[in-house]
Enzyme design. Structure first.
Site, mmCIF file in Angstrom:
data_model
loop_
_atom_site.group_PDB
_atom_site.id
_atom_site.type_symbol
_atom_site.label_atom_id
_atom_site.label_comp_id
_atom_site.label_asym_id
_atom_site.label_seq_id
_atom_site.Cartn_x
_atom_site.Cartn_y
_atom_site.Cartn_z
ATOM 1 N N ASN A 334 0.793 -1.336 0.124
ATOM 2 C CA ASN A 334 0.136 -0.068 -0.160
ATOM 3 C C ASN A 334 0.884 1.423 0.167
ATOM 4 O O ASN A 334 0.608 2.214 0.879
ATOM 5 C CB ASN A 334 -0.746 0.009 1.222
ATOM 6 N N HIS A 365 -8.665 3.503 8.028
ATOM 7 C CA HIS A 365 -9.026 2.304 7.739
ATOM 8 C C HIS A 365 -10.307 1.826 8.179
ATOM 9 O O HIS A 365 -11.100 1.247 7.352
ATOM 10 C CB HIS A 365 -8.042 1.235 8.388
#
Length: 511
Positions: A334, A365
């Protein structure tokens, strides 16, 4: 009733996933058409902005229904905040609003509508839009309010010197290439792509004595796209055939814990978490291929003159699977989110930057408790891994044989530590996560604390050296690679010349 609910959840899960894949495949075809028929040499930036935005909103509407209005509302209000607040404080207000709006949407989705359901829900694209809103707000603040001498090289390079129009803003946030799965890109890189600005690449030869200049002439992305689509196909095949047979939940199965030996349990922990990664490989690589197919993502030439299409790539699979340190794994996983965390949090934190960055990552998140358990564990693991590496690694790099043994041991330790850390991220809830950790006697938590008590960490220093002495896992991303490649890249900036832009891009990528 239970059977009906289970069947319904499986059906909805499959439907949302199919919608996502269909939309991304349509975006891939649209990207080829966009590069071929709406090339910057054939049409104006205005038309390219309009088409990219309308296609993006159409895909969002098809995939998420009227929930796609959240994307427009979040972007519209953030733009209004930038206009009325002014450049001095707009970055703070935009940050709080965008992250707060995302969190409210995640709370309602998780705790009111669909707890525990893995689906291509609308909060996924909102996470990317939140990154773009906050990144651009900080870049405008840096470019229009702060003095150049107060900026780091990367901040100076990414600084935006004029307020974008509403169309440019919506195009950046909601374009069809990145609205469903990203990845994040800088505003300047996106505007450079839309406006089709040519730039020079300055490449150093291997001896470092001569510089050869190349005029970039719109290289073809076809080979890069084909390679990434092949990776997508293999990842999807692996996910559909292997992943379902190795559920992460089996790590907390009572019978498995009671009968399996420790080596078997550790091995299954590793393979089950490894099997959970291909779905991310598929989604992120496909998103990267879509951007490349549209002509976006070119990052220059390597030392052999081969084109590189990884400007906005989000992962490097080989480095992930063969990581020999916690840092190496996170450096290649990521990637664009890690850079976002570095730019908006770590570099600007006034105290405990590593802890603040992990907290922001957890909030971004979502609101599942498992996310917070993972990132709190990640803080311990990161600090402990850094302490071990700083204190003992230099004893094992003198000879190739010893270093090979060291790499094998650290690879095994890293893969187990990563798997141990991210189990709550997959299980989501507190009870199963604690069940897993307690079944392992919190062994790596305790080991990490003991490491931090035994091995000293380098102390942070005030001033400009603060980020050099205690580096986060994101702070030197791509540094080693870029020192080897020695490429320079340009960025858009109305107040800088072409030569300054090339130097700026090189300096920023070294950070």
């Amino acid at each position: 009733s239970i059977l009906y609910t289970s069947v319904r959840n499986v059906f909805l899960f499959s439907l949302t996933q199919v919608n996502f894949v269909v939309c991304q495949l349509f975006a891939l075809l649209a990207a080829v058409w966009f590069r071929t028929y709406l090339h910057s040499s054939k049409t104006s930036p205005f038309i390219r902005h309009v088409v990219a935005t309308l296609l993006g909103l159409y895909l969002a509407l098809f995939c998420f229904g009227w929930y796609a209005l959240h994307f427009v509302i979040q972007s519209g209000i953030s733009y209004y905040i930038m206009i009325i607040i002014g450049v001095e404080n707009m970055h703070k207000y935009c940050f709080v609003f965008a992250l707060g709006y995302l969190t409210v949407c995640q709370i309602t989705r998780v705790y009111i509508f669909d707890y525990g359901q893995y689906s291509a829900d609308f909060s996924g694209p909102m996470m990317i839009i939140t990154q773009k809103i906050t990144s651009l707000a900080f870049e405008i603040h840096d470019g229009m309010f702060r003095k150049n001498e107060d900026l780091t090289p990367s901040q100076r390079c990414l600084a935006v010197r004029r307020m974008p129009s509403l169309l440019e803003y919506l195009s950046y946030n909601c374009n069809f290439m990145g609205i469903l799965a990203g990845p994040l890109c800088s505003y300047k890189d996106y505007i450079t792509f839309i406006e089709g600005r040519s730039y020079q690449l300055q490449q150093s030869e291997a001896n470092g004595k001569e510089d050869t200049k190349y005029e970039q002439t719109d290289p073809s992305p076809n080979i890069a796209v084909a390679q990434k689509l092949l990776i997508c196909g293999l990842s999807l095949l692996f996910h559909m055939t292997i992943t379902e047979t190795l559920p992460v939940e089996y790590n907390i199965d009572d019978n498995f814990r009671a009968t399996a030996s420790w080596p078997i349990r550790v091995f299954y922990l590793y393979v089950s978490l490894m099997a959970a990664r291909p779905k991310y490989y598929f989604a992120w690589t496909l998103a990267d291929a879509i951007n490349n197919a549209a002509g976006f993502g070119f990052r220059g030439y390597d030392k052999n003159g081969v084109t590189r299409w990884d400007l906005i790539s989000n992962l490097r699979i080989q480095q992930i699977e063969f990581s020999t340190s916690f840092k190496m794994f996170l450096d290649n996983w990521n990637i664009q989110t890690a850079l976002w965390l570095k730019r908006v949090c770590y570099e600007r934190a006034t105290f405990s930057p590593t802890i603040q960055t992990f907290i922001l990552s957890a909030i971004w998140h979502g609101v599942y408790p498992g996310y917070y358990l993972t990132f709190l564990t990640g803080v311990l693991m990161t600090l402990a891994a850094r302490a071990i590496r700083n204190n003992i690694r230099h004893y094992f790099v003198d000879t190739p044989a010893v270093k090979l043994c060291y790499d094998i041991v650290t690879w095994m330790a890293t893969q187990v530590a990563i798997s141990y850390t991210v189990v709550p991220f997959v299980l989501l809830s507190v009870k199963p996560s604690i069940t897993f950790y307690s079944s392992c006697y919190f062994c790596l938590h305790i080991a990490s604390i003991l490491v931090l008590l035994v091995f000293p960490l380098k102390r942070t220093q005030k001033g400009s050296k603060r980020h050099e002495s205690v580096q986060p896992v994101w702070s030197k991303k791509l540094e080693e690679e870029n020192l080897l490649q020695k490429n320079s890249y340009s960025t858009t900036n109305n107040s800088f010349s072409q030569k300054q832009e090339i130097t700026c891009r090189y300096q920023a990528l070294k950070q």
